[in-house]
Scaffold this motif. Structure first.
Motif, short mmCIF file in Angstrom:
data_model
loop_
_atom_site.label_atom_id
_atom_site.label_comp_id
_atom_site.label_asym_id
_atom_site.label_seq_id
_atom_site.Cartn_x
_atom_site.Cartn_y
_atom_site.Cartn_z
N ALA A 1 0.83 -1.21 0.00
CA ALA A 1 0.00 0.00 0.00
C ALA A 1 0.87 1.26 0.00
CB ALA A 1 -0.93 -0.01 1.20
N SER B 1 2.52 1.69 -3.36
CA SER B 1 1.53 2.14 -4.34
C SER B 1 1.18 3.62 -4.13
CB SER B 1 0.28 1.28 -4.23
OG SER B 1 -0.70 1.69 -5.14
N ASP B 2 1.02 4.02 -2.87
CA ASP B 2 0.72 5.42 -2.56
C ASP B 2 1.83 6.35 -3.02
OD1 ASP B 2 -1.67 4.66 -1.41
OD2 ASP B 2 -0.96 4.88 0.67
N LYS B 3 3.07 5.87 -2.98
CA LYS B 3 4.22 6.67 -3.42
C LYS B 3 4.37 6.63 -4.94
CE LYS B 3 5.74 7.65 0.73
NZ LYS B 3 5.88 9.02 1.24
#
Length: 106
Positions: free
Chosen positions: A45, A48-50
């Motif tokens: 997560a 993916s957020d980065k």
């Protein structure tokens, strides 16, 4: 394997004690299996957020892509301390962000 003129005796370097396990415990028997699955979810997560791919993160952390894939899939139940530090640093997050929320320092 031959060292010098003698044959190397590997039996001298293995344990015969029944209480000493050889190698790491199997994934399905590890007491850290739940934590490994939670780490996999949080790591995936955060990555993916980065907006990073596995290849990008592995390159920045100087970790093998296969190692990152194994951690993210939960196949590695006891990843190395320095591997986790490198991954956290490469994403620019505190290593505690990868920890279970109930284990984070206040």
């Amino acid at each position: 394997m031959i060292i010098g003129s003698e044959k190397f005796d590997w039996s001298k370097f293995t344990t015969t004690l029944p209480c000493v396990p050889v190698g790491r415990s199997r994934r399905e028997n590890s007491r850290f299996r739940g934590e490994a699955e939670a780490l996999a979810i949080r790591l995936r997560a955060l990555r993916s957020d980065k907006g990073m791919t596995q290849e990008q993160l592995a390159g920045r952390a100087q970790v093998a892509v296969s190692t990152l894939r194994k951690i993210e899939s939960g196949r590695v139940v006891e990843p190395g301390y320095f591997t986790i530090l490198a991954l956290a640093n490469a994403m620019g997050v505190d290593p505690h962000e990868l920890a279970d929320p109930k284990d984070r320092p206040e």
